[in-house]
Design a protein around this motif. Sequence first.
Motif, PDB file in Angstrom:
ATOM      1  N   SER A   1      -1.885  20.203 -11.649  1.00  0.00           N
ATOM      2  CA  SER A   1      -2.763  21.155 -12.373  1.00  0.00           C
ATOM      3  C   SER A   1      -3.995  20.511 -12.497  1.00  0.00           C
ATOM      4  CB  SER A   1      -2.004  21.520 -13.504  1.00  0.00           C
ATOM      5  OG  SER A   1      -1.873  20.428 -14.502  1.00  0.00           O
ATOM      6  N   ASP A   2      -4.180  19.030 -12.222  1.00  0.00           N
ATOM      7  CA  ASP A   2      -5.243  18.308 -12.471  1.00  0.00           C
ATOM      8  C   ASP A   2      -5.898  17.929 -10.939  1.00  0.00           C
ATOM      9  OD1 ASP A   2      -7.285  16.356 -13.458  1.00  0.00           O
ATOM     10  OD2 ASP A   2      -5.750  15.106 -14.078  1.00  0.00           O
ATOM     11  N   PRO A   3      -7.080  18.668 -10.961  1.00  0.00           N
ATOM     12  CA  PRO A   3      -7.738  18.254  -9.704  1.00  0.00           C
ATOM     13  C   PRO A   3      -8.018  16.785  -9.417  1.00  0.00           C
ATOM     14  CG  PRO A   3      -8.764  20.179 -10.639  1.00  0.00           C
ATOM     15  CD  PRO A   3      -7.794  19.611 -11.436  1.00  0.00           C
ATOM     16  N   ALA A   4      -8.348  16.061 -10.393  1.00  0.00           N
ATOM     17  CA  ALA A   4      -8.814  14.456 -10.384  1.00  0.00           C
ATOM     18  C   ALA A   4      -7.600  13.800  -9.845  1.00  0.00           C
ATOM     19  CB  ALA A   4      -9.620  14.218 -11.444  1.00  0.00           C
ATOM     20  N   SER A   5      -6.359  14.074 -10.305  1.00  0.00           N
ATOM     21  CA  SER A   5      -5.089  13.613 -10.168  1.00  0.00           C
ATOM     22  C   SER A   5      -4.583  13.818  -8.699  1.00  0.00           C
ATOM     23  CB  SER A   5      -3.981  14.017 -11.076  1.00  0.00           C
ATOM     24  OG  SER A   5      -2.721  13.416 -10.724  1.00  0.00           O
ATOM     25  N   VAL A   6      -4.899  15.097  -8.266  1.00  0.00           N
ATOM     26  CA  VAL A   6      -4.662  15.498  -6.694  1.00  0.00           C
ATOM     27  C   VAL A   6      -5.591  14.682  -6.050  1.00  0.00           C
ATOM     28  CG1 VAL A   6      -4.590  17.178  -5.082  1.00  0.00           C
ATOM     29  CG2 VAL A   6      -3.543  17.686  -7.521  1.00  0.00           C
ATOM     30  N   GLN A   7      -6.936  14.778  -6.326  1.00  0.00           N
ATOM     31  CA  GLN A   7      -7.675  13.983  -5.359  1.00  0.00           C
ATOM     32  C   GLN A   7      -7.830  12.505  -5.172  1.00  0.00           C
ATOM     33  OE1 GLN A   7     -10.100  15.844  -3.637  1.00  0.00           O
ATOM     34  NE2 GLN A   7     -10.193  13.499  -2.502  1.00  0.00           N
ATOM     35  N   GLU A   8      -7.076  11.893  -6.478  1.00  0.00           N
ATOM     36  CA  GLU A   8      -6.780  10.452  -6.333  1.00  0.00           C
ATOM     37  C   GLU A   8      -5.741  10.222  -5.271  1.00  0.00           C
ATOM     38  OE1 GLU A   8      -5.589   7.129  -9.402  1.00  0.00           O
ATOM     39  OE2 GLU A   8      -5.338   8.908 -10.105  1.00  0.00           O
ATOM     40  N   VAL A   9      -4.799  10.920  -5.256  1.00  0.00           N
ATOM     41  CA  VAL A   9      -3.559  10.891  -4.516  1.00  0.00           C
ATOM     42  C   VAL A   9      -3.942  10.990  -2.818  1.00  0.00           C
ATOM     43  CG1 VAL A   9      -1.379  11.462  -3.899  1.00  0.00           C
ATOM     44  CG2 VAL A   9      -1.668  11.162  -6.181  1.00  0.00           C
TER      45      VAL A   9
ATOM     46  N   ALA B   1       0.792  -1.373  -0.009  1.00  0.00           N
ATOM     47  CA  ALA B   1      -0.106  -0.170  -0.054  1.00  0.00           C
ATOM     48  C   ALA B   1       0.970   1.185  -0.079  1.00  0.00           C
ATOM     49  CB  ALA B   1      -1.021   0.013   1.225  1.00  0.00           C
ATOM     50  N   LEU B   2       1.886   1.300   0.759  1.00  0.00           N
ATOM     51  CA  LEU B   2       2.776   2.425   0.645  1.00  0.00           C
ATOM     52  C   LEU B   2       3.515   2.717  -0.650  1.00  0.00           C
ATOM     53  CD1 LEU B   2       4.821   2.281   4.131  1.00  0.00           C
ATOM     54  CD2 LEU B   2       3.053   3.982   3.581  1.00  0.00           C
ATOM     55  N   THR B   3       3.890   1.718  -1.181  1.00  0.00           N
ATOM     56  CA  THR B   3       4.668   1.412  -2.590  1.00  0.00           C
ATOM     57  C   THR B   3       3.819   2.049  -3.657  1.00  0.00           C
ATOM     58  OG1 THR B   3       5.989  -0.322  -1.955  1.00  0.00           O
ATOM     59  CG2 THR B   3       5.980   0.106  -4.197  1.00  0.00           C
ATOM     60  N   LEU B   4       2.327   1.644  -3.442  1.00  0.00           N
ATOM     61  CA  LEU B   4       1.294   2.103  -4.423  1.00  0.00           C
ATOM     62  C   LEU B   4       0.963   3.662  -4.440  1.00  0.00           C
ATOM     63  CD1 LEU B   4      -0.657   1.775  -6.665  1.00  0.00           C
ATOM     64  CD2 LEU B   4      -2.341   1.039  -4.818  1.00  0.00           C
ATOM     65  N   LEU B   5       1.118   4.064  -3.016  1.00  0.00           N
ATOM     66  CA  LEU B   5       0.886   5.417  -2.753  1.00  0.00           C
ATOM     67  C   LEU B   5       2.130   6.297  -3.197  1.00  0.00           C
ATOM     68  CD1 LEU B   5      -0.609   7.907  -1.368  1.00  0.00           C
ATOM     69  CD2 LEU B   5       0.470   7.416   0.719  1.00  0.00           C
ATOM     70  N   MET B   6       3.328   5.821  -3.224  1.00  0.00           N
ATOM     71  CA  MET B   6       4.510   6.530  -3.653  1.00  0.00           C
ATOM     72  C   MET B   6       4.572   6.545  -5.211  1.00  0.00           C
ATOM     73  SD  MET B   6       6.135   7.518  -0.925  1.00  0.00           S
ATOM     74  CE  MET B   6       7.649   8.287  -1.674  1.00  0.00           C
ATOM     75  N   GLU B   7       4.173   5.336  -5.787  1.00  0.00           N
ATOM     76  CA  GLU B   7       3.848   5.529  -7.295  1.00  0.00           C
ATOM     77  C   GLU B   7       2.892   6.518  -7.656  1.00  0.00           C
ATOM     78  OE1 GLU B   7       5.127   1.223  -8.974  1.00  0.00           O
ATOM     79  OE2 GLU B   7       3.290   1.032  -7.384  1.00  0.00           O
ATOM     80  N   LYS B   8       1.732   6.434  -7.013  1.00  0.00           N
ATOM     81  CA  LYS B   8       0.733   7.449  -7.664  1.00  0.00           C
ATOM     82  C   LYS B   8       1.143   8.687  -7.359  1.00  0.00           C
ATOM     83  CE  LYS B   8      -2.536   4.555  -8.764  1.00  0.00           C
ATOM     84  NZ  LYS B   8      -3.053   4.724 -10.327  1.00  0.00           N
ATOM     85  N   ALA B   9       1.739   9.096  -6.220  1.00  0.00           N
ATOM     86  CA  ALA B   9       2.117  10.290  -5.815  1.00  0.00           C
ATOM     87  C   ALA B   9       3.301  10.886  -6.728  1.00  0.00           C
ATOM     88  CB  ALA B   9       2.609  10.450  -4.305  1.00  0.00           C
ATOM     89  N   SER B  10       3.959  10.023  -7.261  1.00  0.00           N
ATOM     90  CA  SER B  10       5.068  10.515  -8.000  1.00  0.00           C
ATOM     91  C   SER B  10       4.839  10.830  -9.349  1.00  0.00           C
ATOM     92  CB  SER B  10       6.204   9.277  -8.336  1.00  0.00           C
ATOM     93  OG  SER B  10       5.707   8.369  -9.036  1.00  0.00           O
ATOM     94  N   LYS B  11       3.583  10.404  -9.805  1.00  0.00           N
ATOM     95  CA  LYS B  11       3.118  10.695 -11.174  1.00  0.00           C
ATOM     96  C   LYS B  11       1.641  11.748 -11.035  1.00  0.00           C
ATOM     97  CE  LYS B  11       3.796   6.043 -12.583  1.00  0.00           C
ATOM     98  NZ  LYS B  11       3.388   4.677 -12.628  1.00  0.00           N
TER      99      LYS B  11
ATOM    100  N   ASP C   1      -7.096  10.832  -1.546  1.00  0.00           N
ATOM    101  CA  ASP C   1      -8.118   9.560  -1.283  1.00  0.00           C
ATOM    102  C   ASP C   1      -7.086   8.329  -0.966  1.00  0.00           C
ATOM    103  OD1 ASP C   1     -10.072  11.283  -1.802  1.00  0.00           O
ATOM    104  OD2 ASP C   1     -10.680  10.285  -3.735  1.00  0.00           O
ATOM    105  N   LEU C   2      -6.225   8.157  -1.785  1.00  0.00           N
ATOM    106  CA  LEU C   2      -5.179   6.983  -1.571  1.00  0.00           C
ATOM    107  C   LEU C   2      -4.459   7.168  -0.293  1.00  0.00           C
ATOM    108  CD1 LEU C   2      -4.381   4.296  -2.556  1.00  0.00           C
ATOM    109  CD2 LEU C   2      -2.539   5.300  -4.105  1.00  0.00           C
TER     110      LEU C   2
END
Length: 160
Positions: free
Chosen positions: A97-105, A83-93, A107-108
Amino acid sequence: MIFGRVSTHLRPGLTLLGAFILIGLLGCASPERTATNFCRQLALEMPGIAEQPATPEMIKSTVEHYKNLQKVAPLQVEADWDALTLLMEKASKIKASDPASVQEVVDLSYASEKNAAAASAWVLATCGVDISTGLSVVQAPAPEVATTDVTTIDVATTLP
């Protein structure tokens, strides 16, 4: 008769080939997922994890450190480390400027909060390292309690 001669000549070669295949398979085996291996790998990866990544290259490197640890995480902490590794991967990407991308991280991050706490506690208890700071935490040994031989007196029998 010819088959007997051919198989006699091939037998040592087949035995050697079998040994090479076995060595090759063992060499390709994944590392053992034990607490000891995890702590050893953590010692190698911790400098890169503890450092706050400031550039895209550093962020990518931090994710790789988490992935390296993910490969040796024992069952006790595997799901939490995943779970931590997935969070780090998502946060790195993340695309700031994209509110949906920010919200996804975000939420995760909330969803993996218990995993992070559990992984941190396991690493601290098992490896003696606080992964949030990268510092080794050496637990002081319990102080020895001085004991003396004390003779007790039964007050009821010594009074007149």
